[in-house]
Design a protein around this motif. Structure first.
Motif, PDB file in Angstrom:
ATOM      1  N   ASP A  24      -6.497  -7.418   0.963  1.00 48.15           N
ATOM      2  CA  ASP A  24      -7.253  -6.723  -0.083  1.00 48.15           C
ATOM      3  C   ASP A  24      -8.701  -7.203  -0.141  1.00 48.15           C
ATOM      4  OD1 ASP A  24      -4.999  -5.286  -0.808  1.00 48.15           O
ATOM      5  OD2 ASP A  24      -4.314  -6.867  -2.183  1.00 48.15           O
ATOM      6  N   ALA A  25      -8.849  -8.530   0.034  1.00 43.85           N
ATOM      7  CA  ALA A  25     -10.217  -9.080   0.011  1.00 43.85           C
ATOM      8  C   ALA A  25     -11.053  -8.497   1.155  1.00 43.85           C
ATOM      9  CB  ALA A  25     -10.162 -10.605   0.100  1.00 43.85           C
ATOM     10  N   LEU A  26     -10.419  -8.388   2.339  1.00 42.81           N
ATOM     11  CA  LEU A  26     -11.137  -7.838   3.491  1.00 42.81           C
ATOM     12  C   LEU A  26     -11.479  -6.362   3.275  1.00 42.81           C
ATOM     13  CD1 LEU A  26     -12.254  -8.185   6.333  1.00 42.81           C
ATOM     14  CD2 LEU A  26      -9.958  -7.725   7.240  1.00 42.81           C
ATOM     15  N   LEU A  27     -10.554  -5.607   2.694  1.00 43.91           N
ATOM     16  CA  LEU A  27     -10.818  -4.193   2.436  1.00 43.91           C
ATOM     17  C   LEU A  27     -11.925  -4.010   1.402  1.00 43.91           C
ATOM     18  CD1 LEU A  27      -7.154  -2.823   2.467  1.00 43.91           C
ATOM     19  CD2 LEU A  27      -8.944  -2.342   4.135  1.00 43.91           C
ATOM     20  N   LYS A  28     -11.956  -4.919   0.400  1.00 40.71           N
ATOM     21  CA  LYS A  28     -13.052  -4.848  -0.571  1.00 40.71           C
ATOM     22  C   LYS A  28     -14.404  -5.081   0.110  1.00 40.71           C
ATOM     23  CE  LYS A  28     -10.443  -6.154  -4.733  1.00 40.71           C
ATOM     24  NZ  LYS A  28     -10.285  -7.166  -5.801  1.00 40.71           N
ATOM     25  N   GLU A  29     -14.407  -5.990   1.092  1.00 38.55           N
ATOM     26  CA  GLU A  29     -15.652  -6.224   1.834  1.00 38.55           C
ATOM     27  C   GLU A  29     -16.103  -4.946   2.553  1.00 38.55           C
ATOM     28  OE1 GLU A  29     -17.679  -8.854   2.307  1.00 38.55           O
ATOM     29  OE2 GLU A  29     -16.630 -10.144   0.867  1.00 38.55           O
ATOM     30  N   PHE A  30     -15.141  -4.242   3.140  1.00 37.06           N
ATOM     31  CA  PHE A  30     -15.478  -3.000   3.843  1.00 37.06           C
ATOM     32  C   PHE A  30     -15.944  -1.913   2.878  1.00 37.06           C
ATOM     33  CE2 PHE A  30     -13.253  -4.732   7.544  1.00 37.06           C
ATOM     34  CZ  PHE A  30     -14.056  -4.252   8.572  1.00 37.06           C
ATOM     35  N   GLU A  31     -15.330  -1.857   1.695  1.00 41.42           N
ATOM     36  CA  GLU A  31     -15.773  -0.874   0.705  1.00 41.42           C
ATOM     37  C   GLU A  31     -17.196  -1.177   0.243  1.00 41.42           C
ATOM     38  OE1 GLU A  31     -12.827  -1.106  -2.298  1.00 41.42           O
ATOM     39  OE2 GLU A  31     -11.320   0.030  -1.163  1.00 41.42           O
ATOM     40  N   GLN A  32     -17.465  -2.465   0.051  1.00 42.32           N
ATOM     41  CA  GLN A  32     -18.832  -2.848  -0.331  1.00 42.32           C
ATOM     42  C   GLN A  32     -19.823  -2.526   0.797  1.00 42.32           C
ATOM     43  OE1 GLN A  32     -19.290  -6.994  -1.252  1.00 42.32           O
ATOM     44  NE2 GLN A  32     -21.354  -6.742  -2.087  1.00 42.32           N
ATOM     45  N   PHE A  33     -19.390  -2.753   2.030  1.00 40.35           N
ATOM     46  CA  PHE A  33     -20.229  -2.419   3.181  1.00 40.35           C
ATOM     47  C   PHE A  33     -20.525  -0.912   3.208  1.00 40.35           C
ATOM     48  CE2 PHE A  33     -20.141  -0.813   7.605  1.00 40.35           C
ATOM     49  CZ  PHE A  33     -21.349  -1.337   8.046  1.00 40.35           C
ATOM     50  N   ASN A  34     -19.506  -0.113   2.886  1.00 41.28           N
ATOM     51  CA  ASN A  34     -19.669   1.340   2.869  1.00 41.28           C
ATOM     52  C   ASN A  34     -20.668   1.765   1.784  1.00 41.28           C
ATOM     53  OD1 ASN A  34     -19.235   3.973   3.640  1.00 41.28           O
ATOM     54  ND2 ASN A  34     -17.475   4.237   2.312  1.00 41.28           N
ATOM     55  N   ARG A  35     -20.599   1.122   0.615  1.00 37.30           N
ATOM     56  CA  ARG A  35     -21.529   1.443  -0.463  1.00 37.30           C
ATOM     57  C   ARG A  35     -22.962   1.078  -0.078  1.00 37.30           C
ATOM     58  NH1 ARG A  35     -17.252  -0.612  -3.615  1.00 37.30           N
ATOM     59  NH2 ARG A  35     -18.306  -2.641  -3.768  1.00 37.30           N
ATOM     60  N   ARG A  36     -23.117  -0.098   0.506  1.00 34.81           N
ATOM     61  CA  ARG A  36     -24.462  -0.510   0.910  1.00 34.81           C
ATOM     62  C   ARG A  36     -25.008   0.424   1.986  1.00 34.81           C
ATOM     63  NH1 ARG A  36     -23.695  -7.089   1.498  1.00 34.81           N
ATOM     64  NH2 ARG A  36     -23.572  -7.563  -0.749  1.00 34.81           N
ATOM     65  N   LEU A  37     -24.116   0.890   2.848  1.00 33.79           N
ATOM     66  CA  LEU A  37     -24.531   1.811   3.898  1.00 33.79           C
ATOM     67  C   LEU A  37     -25.043   3.120   3.292  1.00 33.79           C
ATOM     68  CD1 LEU A  37     -24.552   1.347   6.930  1.00 33.79           C
ATOM     69  CD2 LEU A  37     -22.387   2.575   7.100  1.00 33.79           C
ATOM     70  N   ASN A  38     -24.337   3.538   2.219  1.00 35.67           N
ATOM     71  CA  ASN A  38     -24.789   4.742   1.513  1.00 35.67           C
ATOM     72  C   ASN A  38     -26.146   4.533   0.862  1.00 35.67           C
ATOM     73  OD1 ASN A  38     -22.860   6.968   1.665  1.00 35.67           O
ATOM     74  ND2 ASN A  38     -21.399   5.501   0.832  1.00 35.67           N
ATOM     75  N   GLU A  39     -26.359   3.332   0.306  1.00 36.24           N
ATOM     76  CA  GLU A  39     -27.646   3.045  -0.314  1.00 36.24           C
ATOM     77  C   GLU A  39     -28.772   3.075   0.724  1.00 36.24           C
ATOM     78  OE1 GLU A  39     -28.441   2.678  -3.494  1.00 36.24           O
ATOM     79  OE2 GLU A  39     -26.357   3.173  -4.026  1.00 36.24           O
ATOM     80  N   VAL A  40     -28.500   2.494   1.875  1.00 37.24           N
ATOM     81  CA  VAL A  40     -29.517   2.486   2.931  1.00 37.24           C
ATOM     82  C   VAL A  40     -29.809   3.896   3.415  1.00 37.24           C
ATOM     83  CG1 VAL A  40     -30.043   1.709   5.276  1.00 37.24           C
ATOM     84  CG2 VAL A  40     -28.957   0.138   3.651  1.00 37.24           C
ATOM     85  N   SER A  41     -28.755   4.721   3.467  1.00 39.61           N
ATOM     86  CA  SER A  41     -28.930   6.084   3.985  1.00 39.61           C
ATOM     87  C   SER A  41     -29.804   6.932   3.065  1.00 39.61           C
ATOM     88  CB  SER A  41     -27.576   6.758   4.161  1.00 39.61           C
ATOM     89  OG  SER A  41     -26.953   6.979   2.906  1.00 39.61           O
TER      90      SER A  41
END
Length: 933
Positions: A786-803
């Motif tokens: 779950d901790a690893l998946l949360k990291e990926f979800e956060q990565f996805n959000r940051r990717l959206n912010e950068v986009s």
């Protein structure tokens, strides 16, 4: 009586053989035709003492010889007697005929006397008067002709003023012919001399008229001149004179043009410039008047070459007409002489082409060497090259020559100029790169480098071939030469410096969108459930050029691009920076020079490759250099990329901070060709996790490099067309080993982001706290998943912010996700390798955790298959292998580290592998690890 004696002699019995011997015994002197005294001869032969008996015997011998001769003569006379009789009869007949002729003559004389007495004195006087009348009529005609000859000089002067040279020569020749008829008159001798002087004067004026052809060819004027020389029989002399006039015209023309500009700029009426040599005069041309003077110089030389070209055309046309007329005639001697003259003229004209072009080249070369071209700005220098290039084109069409003289001269100056210009541009590029903040330069979605001013020349050069349908059918398959184009008027050098595109560049967009409506439409299409626009579909397909594999495109996949492609909220415009645009403009300028002066194509392309090399090296240095990358063993940097970067660093980058005063001159010269390594601007922050460690800047930088590589690919056919054949391997090597590696920089650059975006160390700590030697099969996965998946979800959000700042193309997002997933999976394997004790139920728990991770991960990304999925699953399943299968498995799977393989063997100890098997397996692992040390 004589005949009777002869008959008696013949009737005497004789022996013919004996007689012949007697005749043969006669001495030769008796047969002499000269006066010969026989008696004296015989008396002189007598001996001093006489012997009567011998005398009598000798006398008898002489008598016998005489008798034999007499008999022989008698025989011959008798044999010829019938012929004698016959000839005597002919003589008698002749005598009778002569007597008859005498009678006829006597009668003729008598009749003549009668006729003489019949004429009167009046009749004879009448005949005498008629004869005198005829003589006086002839004399009157001669006097009138002489009077006309005396007045000929007035008519000749009028004809010369009218430039009717053939008529004047024809009249003069007729007068000379008439004068030779009346040369017995004393007054004609003076007239004949005067006509000869007039003919020489006509020839002088004819030579002057011939010289006018060199600057302004007039077909009617030249036809009259050639007819005049043909009447004189001096067509070959005329051709020799014509070439001399062309040579003189070239010299006088260039001297007068340059002299006019020199005196104009000097601002005084000093005549010292007129006494200078042309070479020295060229050094006095000022920089401000250099280009106008060069243009006028080429215009004037064009007029001379055009006149020569039209002269050759005239001869070719009239030669064909003369050939047709000669074939219809019958004067073979005149035809042979005409053919000889025609052949001489043809060879002379063909030889003169090269000679005149050589003279033109030397004059222009002297002008070019009179001023240092390095003082000019780039645009002015390009304009000079354009003029010279057009002149070389004229020369090639004029005589097929490659313009070696001009090429060598302008090539040396161009290479020196361009080398200094390129060095300055490299320093400017370094300054731009060091001050670049890697912000997106907003350009329209339909942006093309052909829209830039620097590349307008490509559209002009491509227009005849790109759209042949717009051209007339008669000219589409035939290239029109400059001489054909400007034969009737105009000048190819009338293109002025202000011949620039008046259109303004319309390539920039506003805030990343070409219009407010387009921005609103983009958001509506992104949020609605309507069909995805065709341009976005094309974008999805066209941008699948990255290294990450993607699955087939479906409607659902296109709608789910919210997860994988962060670009729908931006117009699909190229990603580039101001520095990228400047590099592209530089490339356009370089290509202008190369297009104008093809002999320096290799040098220009070499410098263009340095621009790309330096840009690529800067991107790698700023965003991709990380010594820890190669230690991962993932092959992030291909051998080709590493080779390219090493080559650029050795050949182009100056790694020394300061110059060594003890360095050799060769080393100093070599350093002049290099550029210091650029440094990233302090305004660019790559350490903040909120911005995904400068992901926006990394995307703009990397994708601008990819875009630049695409433009180089687009320009390759044009570069290949102008590159010399012997240098094409360099161009092919540049594209295959440098340009094609631009997209390979994505992996190492985005790997750095992927390595920091997820907290892999925290995951290892969480995995270390898990108990794996459980006795029961668990149904709940562990918390580290779950901790690893949360990291990926956060990565996805940051990717959206950068986009929201920068469009992230699909290949980029795929590479980022691939890197993160690959690192996560390898971290999972590393965590499993840290386990001290593990049961079969623990292995099942590992599988449960990993399957849970995959199931949740597949909802976040469209990447299929999941990278390194087999890497984890194979490691987990290896726990259940037997001793022999384990040993074979270890030898086949060298992608795992020694630590991971050793841990796998140690964990299996006690369950289904004994200590002896353990030692054997550890030895196998050691054998595999030994070559790596």
């Amino acid at each position: 009586l004589i005949l009777e004696e002869f008959r008696e002699l013949r009737e005497q019995p004789t022996d013919p053989q004996a007689e012949q011997e007697l005749i043969n015994s006669i001495e030769q002197v008796y047969f002499s035709t000269d006066s010969f005294d026989i008696v004296k001869y015989e008396l002189e032969k007598l001996p001093p003492v006489l012997n009567l008996q011998e005398l009598e015997e000798y006398r008898d011998k002489l008598k016998q010889q005489q008798a034999a001769v007499s008999k022989k003569v008698a025989d011959l006379i008798l044999e010829k007697q019938p012929a004698y009789v016959k000839e005597l009869e002919r003589v008698t007949s002749l005598q009778t005929g002569l007597q008859l002729a005498a009678v006829i003559c006597t009668n003729g004389r008598r009749h003549l006397n009668i006729a003489k007495e019949g004429f009167t004195q009046a009749s004879l006087g009448l005949l005498a008067n008629q004869r005198k009348r005829q003589l006086l009529i002839g004399l009157l005609k001669s006097l009138r002709t002489i009077k006309t000859l005396q007045r000929t000089d007035v008519r000749l002067s009028e004809m010369l003023e009218e430039e009717d040279y053939p008529g004047a020569i024809q009249l003069c020749l007729e007068c000379q012919k008439a004068a030779s008829t009346f040369k017995h008159y004393s007054c004609i001798s003076e007239l004949n001399s005067k006509l000869q002087d007039t003919l020489e004067q006509i020839e002088e004026q004819l030579d002057v008229a011939l010289s006018k052809i060199c600057k302004n060819f007039d077909i009617n004027h030249y036809t009259k001149v050639q007819q005049a020389y043909r009447l004189l029989g001096k067509t070959q002399t005329a051709m020799d004179q014509l070439h001399m006039h062309f040579t003189q015209a070239i010299h006088n023309t260039v001297f007068q043009v340059v002299l006019g500009y020199v005196e104009l700029c000097a601002g005084n009426t000093d005549t010292k410039f007129q006494k200078l040599q042309y070479k020295d005069l060229c050094t006095h041309v000022t920089p401000d008047s250099y280009i106008p003077c060069l243009a006028d110089l080429c215009k004037a030389l064009w007029e001379v070459m055009l006149s020569y070209y039209r002269t050759m055309e005239w001869h070719e046309k009239h030669d064909s007409e003369d050939t047709i007329s000669a074939s219809e005639g019958s004067n073979m001697m005149g035809t042979e002489e005409t053919n000889f003259d025609r052949g001489y003229i043809k060879k002379k004209l063909e030889h003169g082409l090269t000679r005149i072009w050589q003279d033109v080249q030397l004059k222009v070369k002297t002008y070019l060497l009179g001023t240092d071209l390095s003082i000019f700005k780039y645009d002015d220098f390009i304009f000079v090259l354009d003029i010279i290039s057009r002149l070389m084109q004229v020369g090639e069409e004029f005589c097929g020559s490659k313009s070696e003289v001009l090429q060598e001269s302008i090539r040396k100056q161009s290479v020196n100029y361009f080398k200094n210009y390129h060095r300055t541009r490299l320093d400017e590029l370094r300054m731009f790169l060091e001050n670049e903040t890697w912000e997106l330069c907003p350009v329209k979605s339909n942006f093309s480098i052909l829209q830039l001013h620097e590349f307008k020349f490509m559209e002009q050069s491509r227009s005849p071939s790109v759209s042949p349908s717009k051209q007339p059918a008669s000219t589409s398959s035939k290239t029109v030469t400059l001489f054909e184009q400007y034969c009737s008027g105009g000048n190819p050098f009338e293109i002025q410096a202000n011949h620039k595109d008046e259109e303004t560049e319309d390539v920039l967009a506003s805030n990343g969108y070409e219009s407010d409506e387009q921005e609103k439409s983009a958001y509506q299409e992104y949020d609605s459930d309507s069909d995805v626009p065709e341009e976005l579909k094309r974008d999805y397909v066209d941008e699948q050029t990255g290294d990450a594999p993607v699955k087939s495109v479906s409607r659902e996949t296109l709608k789910s691009r919210k997860k994988s492609d962060y670009s729908l909220n931006k117009v699909n415009a190229p990603i580039l920076t101001n520095t990228t645009l400047n590099v592209i403009r530089l490339v356009g300028k370089y290509m202008q020079m190369m297009n104008i002066l093809k002999p320096i194509a290799f040098d220009v392309i070499h410098f263009m490759s340095q621009l790309f090399d330096y840009y690529l090296y800067a991107i790698y240095t700023f965003f991709g250099r990380n010594d820890s990358l190669e230690s991962t063993g993932l092959g992030l940097s291909s051998s080709r990329l590493r080779t390219t970067l090493n080559r650029i660093q050795e050949s182009l980058i100056d790694l020394e901070v300061s110059a060594d005063p003890t360095a050799t001159l060769a080393a100093a010269e070599e350093r002049k060709e290099k550029v210091p390594s650029p440094h990233l601007s302090h305004l660019v922050v790559l350490t903040s996790g909120d911005t995904l460690y400068g992901l926006a800047e990394r995307v703009v930088a990397t994708e601008s490099l990819v875009f630049l590589a695409e433009q180089f690919e687009f320009l390759q056919p044009h570069l290949d067309a102008v590159m010399p054949a012997v240098k094409k391997p360099f161009l092919q090597q540049f594209y295959s080993q440098t340009v094609s590696t631009a997209s390979e920089l994505r992996k190492p650059i985005y790997w750095i982001v992927a390595g920091k975006a997820i907290d892999y160390e925290q995951m290892l700590l969480l995995m270390a706290n898990v108990k794996w030697d459980v006795k029961e099969i668990m149904s709940q996965h562990n918390i580290y998943v779950d901790a690893l998946l949360k990291e990926f979800e956060q990565f996805n959000r940051r990717l959206n912010e950068v986009s929201k700042r920068v469009r992230i193309p699909l290949p980029v997002s795929n590479i980022l996700w691939e890197h993160c997933i690959r690192l996560a999976n390898r971290t999972i394997v590393e965590g499993y390798a840290n386990v001290k004790k593990c049961s079969n139920e623990g292995r099942a728990l590992m599988q449960l955790d990993f399957q849970q991770f995959l199931m949740k991960l597949e909802k976040l990304t469209d990447i299929r298959p999941i990278p390194d999925k087999e890497f984890v699953e194979t490691y987990i399943k290896a726990y259940y292998l037997t001793e022999n299968d384990m040993e074979r498995w270890i030898k086949e799977h060298r992608e795992y580290s020694t630590k991971q393989l050793t841990n796998l063997v140690n964990v299996c100890l006690g369950s289904h592998i004994n200590k002896k098997a353990r030692q054997k397996l550890l030895a196998a692992i050691d054998d595999i690890d030994r070559p790596k040390r």
